[in-house]
Design an enzyme around this catalytic site. Structure first.
Site, PDB file in Angstrom:
ATOM      1  N   ASP A  66      37.218  46.913  59.652  1.00 21.16           N
ATOM      2  CA  ASP A  66      36.521  46.429  60.842  1.00 21.16           C
ATOM      3  C   ASP A  66      35.187  47.138  61.033  1.00 21.16           C
ATOM      4  O   ASP A  66      34.868  48.086  60.318  1.00 21.16           O
ATOM      5  CB  ASP A  66      37.413  46.591  62.088  1.00 21.16           C
ATOM      6  CG  ASP A  66      38.149  47.938  62.116  1.00 21.16           C
ATOM      7  OD1 ASP A  66      37.703  48.878  61.430  1.00 21.16           O
ATOM      8  OD2 ASP A  66      39.158  48.046  62.823  1.00 21.16           O
ATOM      9  N   HIS A 137      47.614  47.984  68.155  1.00 22.57           N
ATOM     10  CA  HIS A 137      46.696  47.211  67.298  1.00 22.57           C
ATOM     11  C   HIS A 137      46.663  47.774  65.875  1.00 22.57           C
ATOM     12  O   HIS A 137      46.878  48.960  65.658  1.00 22.57           O
ATOM     13  CB  HIS A 137      45.295  47.124  67.912  1.00 22.57           C
ATOM     14  CG  HIS A 137      44.496  48.387  67.896  1.00 22.57           C
ATOM     15  ND1 HIS A 137      43.701  48.783  68.940  1.00 22.57           N
ATOM     16  CD2 HIS A 137      44.350  49.366  66.954  1.00 22.57           C
ATOM     17  CE1 HIS A 137      43.105  49.912  68.630  1.00 22.57           C
ATOM     18  NE2 HIS A 137      43.487  50.304  67.441  1.00 22.57           N
TER      19      HIS A 137
HETATM   20  P1  PGA Z   1      43.147  56.733  65.128  1.00 16.81           P
HETATM   21  O1  PGA Z   1      42.990  55.190  65.453  1.00 16.81           O
HETATM   22  O2  PGA Z   1      43.433  56.817  63.681  1.00 16.81           O
HETATM   23  O3  PGA Z   1      41.801  57.342  65.441  1.00 16.81           O
HETATM   24  O4  PGA Z   1      44.227  57.232  65.996  1.00 16.81           O
HETATM   25  C1  PGA Z   1      43.941  54.302  64.939  1.00 16.81           C
HETATM   26  C2  PGA Z   1      43.567  52.902  65.346  1.00 16.81           C
HETATM   27  O5  PGA Z   1      42.988  52.718  66.425  1.00 16.81           O
HETATM   28  O6  PGA Z   1      43.867  51.983  64.580  1.00 16.81           O
END
Ligand code: PGA
Length: 259
Positions: A66, A137
């Site tokens: 993304d 998500h």
């Molecule tokens: P993080 O984010 O690895 O910074 O906890 C995970 C995500 O939002 O998919």
């Protein structure tokens, strides 16, 4: 069922996944990796520095999950910058082989379809690294995302913007829109590796792995995939009802199976 591997810490998780990636790259120098950002995959990228030592990575290809919409690609927190800094440069990958969705506002209506075409032209993603948000998500597919969705523009939830505010000077600076591989895109990768660490992820992990398959929990889409490895520490595993079984299955796993 997703295979769940409960590890002692982030470093062990990083080594486990990095070894599998190195194995893939040795067997196919043109391996296509699905790259995640955020803090979760960092131990994998760290461990890859060692696992890929002496391996020709010049033909490895990559697709980020993304990108923020409307962020300058040169911004320190654009996912183009993050992937370049955390993955491409330290591992010596070929920059031209690494794709990130184009978050430029101009032409954004075509950016999703273009990205899908590039993934297909590369022959699909061999191994997709995934984190999971506290709201469940994966990629930036927020709750309610269609399981059939493809790369497209989404609106980030306030929760995600707050979670990511730590990377910016303030929450107001976190873009409202993103462009993300869809759940349908992710499900077409040949192997999904979802990592999660810390108590804050325990609910999301339990819902994704053992809860109902529901668009309200985008991570639950992994239950529809035939080859999923979930790598978690004890804290992130703490709400899994079948943790003992996962440990038992892992301890008794035939070595030839790999992950
Ligand atoms: P993080 O984010 O690895 O910074 O906890 C995970 C995500 O939002 O998919």
């Amino acid at each position: 069922m997703a295979e769940v591997v409960i590890v002692a810490d982030r470093d062990e998780a990083g080594r486990l996944v990095a070894n599998e990636i190195a194995r893939l790259v040795r067997s196919n120098p043109q391996t296509v990796l699905g790259l995640a950002t955020g803090s979760t995959p960092l131990p994998v990228y760290q461990a890859l520095r060692e696992s890929l030592e002496g391996v020709d990575v010049s033909h490895v290809r990559g697709f980020a999950l993304d990108e923020y919409v409307g962020i300058d690609p040169a911004h320190h927190e654009s996912y183009r910058s993050v992937i370049t800094r955390e993955v491409v440069e330290p591992l010596g990958l070929t920059p031209e082989n690494i794709n990130v969705p184009n978050g430029a506002v101009e032409g954004i209506e075509h950016a999703g379809a273009d990205y899908e075409e590039r993934i297909i032209a590369a022959g699909g993603i061999d191994l997709q690294i995934l984190g999971i948000g506290t709201d469940g998500h994966i990629g930036f597919n927020e709750p309610g995302s269609s399981f059939a969705s493809r790369t497209r523009v989404k609106t980030l939830t306030e929760q995600t913007r707050s979670d990511n505010a730590r990377f910016f000077d303030s929450k107001d600076e976190v873009p409202v829109h993103c462009i993300t591989q869809g759940l349908g895109t992710i499900l077409r990768a040949r192997h999904l590796v979802l990592l999660a660490f810390g108590e804050g992820k325990a609910d999301a992990v339990a819902a994704a792995v053992e809860g109902a398959v529901s668009a309200l929990v985008p991570g639950s889409a992994i239950q529809l995939h035939e080859h999923v490895t979930v790598v978690v520490d004890e804290a992130a595993a703490s709400k899994l009802s079948r943790a003992d079984y996962y440990k038992y299955a892992w301890a008794n796993k035939p070595a030839w199976q790999g992950i």
